[in-house]
Design a protein around this motif. Structure first.
Motif, PDB file in Angstrom:
ATOM      1  N   UNK A 157       0.817  -1.213   0.000  1.00  6.71           N
ATOM      2  CA  UNK A 157       0.000   0.000   0.000  1.00  6.71           C
ATOM      3  C   UNK A 157       0.844   1.253   0.000  1.00  6.71           C
ATOM      4  N   UNK A 158       1.920   1.244   0.780  1.00  9.71           N
ATOM      5  CA  UNK A 158       2.819   2.398   0.830  1.00  9.71           C
ATOM      6  C   UNK A 158       3.485   2.636  -0.514  1.00  9.71           C
ATOM      7  N   UNK A 159       3.945   1.556  -1.115  1.00 10.07           N
ATOM      8  CA  UNK A 159       4.618   1.698  -2.414  1.00 10.07           C
ATOM      9  C   UNK A 159       3.660   2.253  -3.470  1.00 10.07           C
ATOM     10  N   UNK A 160       2.402   1.822  -3.411  1.00 11.61           N
ATOM     11  CA  UNK A 160       1.425   2.321  -4.375  1.00 11.61           C
ATOM     12  C   UNK A 160       1.196   3.814  -4.205  1.00 11.61           C
ATOM     13  N   UNK A 161       1.019   4.244  -2.954  1.00  9.47           N
ATOM     14  CA  UNK A 161       0.750   5.657  -2.695  1.00  9.47           C
ATOM     15  C   UNK A 161       1.969   6.514  -3.029  1.00  9.47           C
ATOM     16  N   UNK A 238       3.882  19.906  -3.785  1.00 12.03           N
ATOM     17  CA  UNK A 238       2.984  19.547  -4.874  1.00 12.03           C
ATOM     18  C   UNK A 238       2.780  20.816  -5.711  1.00 12.03           C
ATOM     19  N   UNK A 239       3.411  20.919  -6.857  1.00 14.55           N
ATOM     20  CA  UNK A 239       3.281  22.133  -7.670  1.00 14.55           C
ATOM     21  C   UNK A 239       1.807  22.387  -8.021  1.00 14.55           C
ATOM     22  N   UNK A 240       1.398  23.661  -8.103  1.00 16.39           N
ATOM     23  CA  UNK A 240       2.349  24.779  -8.127  1.00 16.39           C
ATOM     24  C   UNK A 240       2.695  25.359  -6.760  1.00 16.39           C
ATOM     25  N   UNK A 241       1.815  25.223  -5.757  1.00 22.60           N
ATOM     26  CA  UNK A 241       2.087  25.960  -4.510  1.00 22.60           C
ATOM     27  C   UNK A 241       1.668  25.216  -3.237  1.00 22.60           C
ATOM     28  N   UNK A 242       1.431  23.932  -3.322  1.00 24.53           N
ATOM     29  CA  UNK A 242       1.026  23.185  -2.120  1.00 24.53           C
ATOM     30  C   UNK A 242       2.245  22.564  -1.463  1.00 24.53           C
ATOM     31  N   UNK A 243       2.475  22.911  -0.176  1.00 25.96           N
ATOM     32  CA  UNK A 243       3.628  22.413   0.571  1.00 25.96           C
ATOM     33  C   UNK A 243       3.142  21.842   1.902  1.00 25.96           C
ATOM     34  N   UNK A 244       3.533  20.610   2.207  1.00 31.72           N
ATOM     35  CA  UNK A 244       3.106  19.929   3.433  1.00 31.72           C
ATOM     36  C   UNK A 244       4.346  19.468   4.194  1.00 31.72           C
ATOM     37  N   UNK A 245       4.406  19.804   5.480  1.00 27.97           N
ATOM     38  CA  UNK A 245       5.555  19.373   6.290  1.00 27.97           C
ATOM     39  C   UNK A 245       5.466  17.878   6.566  1.00 27.97           C
ATOM     40  N   UNK A 246       6.554  17.181   6.281  1.00 30.50           N
ATOM     41  CA  UNK A 246       6.639  15.752   6.570  1.00 30.50           C
ATOM     42  C   UNK A 246       7.192  15.522   7.970  1.00 30.50           C
ATOM     43  N   UNK A 247       8.159  16.299   8.362  1.00 34.02           N
ATOM     44  CA  UNK A 247       8.729  16.150   9.696  1.00 34.02           C
ATOM     45  C   UNK A 247       9.960  16.988   9.899  1.00 34.02           C
ATOM     46  N   UNK A 248      10.347  17.127  11.163  1.00 29.67           N
ATOM     47  CA  UNK A 248      11.549  17.861  11.542  1.00 29.67           C
ATOM     48  C   UNK A 248      12.381  16.970  12.449  1.00 29.67           C
ATOM     49  N   UNK A 249      13.690  16.986  12.254  1.00 30.49           N
ATOM     50  CA  UNK A 249      14.565  16.112  13.020  1.00 30.49           C
ATOM     51  C   UNK A 249      14.897  14.871  12.210  1.00 30.49           C
ATOM     52  N   UNK A 250      15.708  14.009  12.812  1.00 28.80           N
ATOM     53  CA  UNK A 250      16.148  12.800  12.116  1.00 28.80           C
ATOM     54  C   UNK A 250      15.020  11.783  12.032  1.00 28.80           C
ATOM     55  N   UNK A 255      10.150   5.388   9.192  1.00 29.54           N
ATOM     56  CA  UNK A 255       9.298   6.497   9.608  1.00 29.54           C
ATOM     57  C   UNK A 255       9.045   7.450   8.445  1.00 29.54           C
ATOM     58  N   UNK A 256      10.067   7.682   7.658  1.00 31.28           N
ATOM     59  CA  UNK A 256       9.909   8.520   6.472  1.00 31.28           C
ATOM     60  C   UNK A 256       8.897   7.902   5.512  1.00 31.28           C
ATOM     61  N   UNK A 257       8.984   6.616   5.346  1.00 37.13           N
ATOM     62  CA  UNK A 257       8.062   5.899   4.473  1.00 37.13           C
ATOM     63  C   UNK A 257       6.632   5.984   5.009  1.00 37.13           C
ATOM     64  N   UNK A 258       6.467   5.801   6.314  1.00 37.40           N
ATOM     65  CA  UNK A 258       5.132   5.825   6.920  1.00 37.40           C
ATOM     66  C   UNK A 258       4.502   7.214   6.826  1.00 37.40           C
ATOM     67  N   UNK A 259       5.292   8.244   7.124  1.00 29.83           N
ATOM     68  CA  UNK A 259       4.737   9.601   7.099  1.00 29.83           C
ATOM     69  C   UNK A 259       4.383  10.035   5.683  1.00 29.83           C
ATOM     70  N   UNK A 260       5.213   9.697   4.738  1.00 32.12           N
ATOM     71  CA  UNK A 260       4.921  10.075   3.359  1.00 32.12           C
ATOM     72  C   UNK A 260       3.675   9.336   2.852  1.00 32.12           C
ATOM     73  N   UNK A 261       3.483   8.134   3.342  1.00 36.14           N
ATOM     74  CA  UNK A 261       2.283   7.359   2.989  1.00 36.14           C
ATOM     75  C   UNK A 261       1.028   8.034   3.534  1.00 36.14           C
ATOM     76  N   UNK A 262       1.087   8.488   4.793  1.00 35.81           N
ATOM     77  CA  UNK A 262      -0.063   9.142   5.413  1.00 35.81           C
ATOM     78  C   UNK A 262      -0.384  10.455   4.717  1.00 35.81           C
ATOM     79  N   UNK A 263       0.654  11.271   4.497  1.00 42.35           N
ATOM     80  CA  UNK A 263       0.448  12.557   3.823  1.00 42.35           C
ATOM     81  C   UNK A 263      -0.005  12.326   2.383  1.00 42.35           C
ATOM     82  N   UNK A 264       0.584  11.322   1.735  1.00 44.98           N
ATOM     83  CA  UNK A 264       0.228  11.025   0.351  1.00 44.98           C
ATOM     84  C   UNK A 264      -1.228  10.641   0.200  1.00 44.98           C
ATOM     85  N   UNK A 265      -1.777   9.876   1.160  1.00 45.61           N
ATOM     86  CA  UNK A 265      -3.195   9.510   1.094  1.00 45.61           C
ATOM     87  C   UNK A 265      -4.078  10.746   1.184  1.00 45.61           C
ATOM     88  N   UNK A 266      -3.674  11.686   2.029  1.00 42.96           N
ATOM     89  CA  UNK A 266      -4.444  12.922   2.151  1.00 42.96           C
ATOM     90  C   UNK A 266      -4.411  13.712   0.849  1.00 42.96           C
TER      91      UNK A 266
END
Length: 291
Positions: A157-161, A238-250, A255-266
């Motif tokens: 599911x993550x790979x698809x999103x 997301x061009x042209x002007x949509x910007x969504x924070x994925x995270x701050x810090x290491x 975790x990067x994969x999980x967060x991008x999946x959640x934001x990507x679904x939205x």
């Protein structure tokens, strides 16, 4: 003496013999005062077989009292707050005055609560098995094999999103050249972008680069506009002007994969099915028993 005269004589003799006893019986009956119990009996003799009425009424009252107490015990009039208060009361008493009696009372209370908890757990389990739509382990198995299969399903599911996100956007990575966390994040992000084919724009806040990111741009106000105060910081553009924070810090790879999946679904409009606000309010106000 004829037969008639003889018979008359016998009756007269018998009357004379019995008269003293009859008079004496009458005399004793008339002069002896009855006892209190006898008086009560004589006062109530007109009630016939209901002479035991008072006794019966007392028995009925006792039975009613027993029945009322039994119903009070069986009726679920207690609340969780009542139970909590009782536990606190017994605990405080046992702590402040730890006599064997007080400690025993609290221990018995604890045992009672544990038994009720077990009873609740058993009922919960039975209801859950009968209503699989309420069982989270159906979609998220708890067994080793189930966890493995569920993990593989989530990965797909993550790979698809993320694959769909790759086609419409890219990541923006803010860093400084001296930040050790940025260096590690840059290394993970490089592997991530290569695995998913996802574009990354690296932005340096101090003018220096990173080993994995020689191709970077200098910050010209983007960080201030996005409120970047700590690095590393990661955003989805997301061009042209949509910007969504994925995270701050290491962020780790997973975790990067999980967060991008959640934001990507939205971003893609993929949403979980939840009860509507109207359904939620209806349940809270009236309940859904029997539905």
């Amino acid at each position: 003496m004829g037969y008639g005269t003889y018979k008359t004589f016998r009756i007269l003799i018998m009357a004379l013999i019995l008269t003293p006893y009859t008079l004496n019986f009458k005399h004793r009956t008339l002069n002896i005062e009855p006892s209190l119990g006898e008086q009560r009996y004589f006062d109530k003799h007109k009630e016939g077989w209901f002479w035991y009425k008072e006794k019966r009424e007392k028995e009925v009252k006792r039975e009613k009292d027993k029945e009322r107490k039994r119903k009070d015990l069986e009726s679920p009039t207690l609340t969780v707050e009542d139970i909590r208060k009782k536990g606190e009361e017994l605990f405080n008493r046992a702590i402040l005055d730890p006599t064997p009696e007080n400690v025993l009372a609290y221990m018995r209370f604890q045992k009672l609560i544990l038994d009720r908890s077990k009873q609740f757990a058993e009922a919960w389990r039975g209801v859950l098995w009968e209503n699989p739509e309420l069982d989270e382990t159906v979609k998220n198995p708890a067994s080793t094999l189930g966890i493995q299969l569920a993990s593989e399903e989530r990965k797909r599911g993550m790979r698809d999103v993320i694959g769909k996100i790759r086609e419409i956007g890219k990541l923006v990575f803010f860093f400084t050249s001296k930040c050790p966390y940025c260096k590690e994040e840059g290394r993970l992000l490089k592997v991530f972008s290569e695995n998913y084919g996802l574009g990354v724009m690296a932005v340096s806040l101090d003018g220096g680069g990173l080993e994995e990111w020689k191709d970077y741009v200098l910050d010209n106000g983007q960080a201030r506009n996005l409120g970047v105060r700590e690095v590393p910081a990661l955003f989805l553009l997301i061009p042209p002007d949509k910007v969504i924070r994925i995270g701050t810090g290491l962020l780790t790879y997973d975790e990067l994969e999980r967060r991008l999946y959640i934001v990507g679904k939205e971003v893609l409009g993929i949403k979980e099915t939840y009860p509507s606000n109207e359904e939620f309010i209806k349940y809270i106000k009236t309940g859904l028993e029997g539905e």
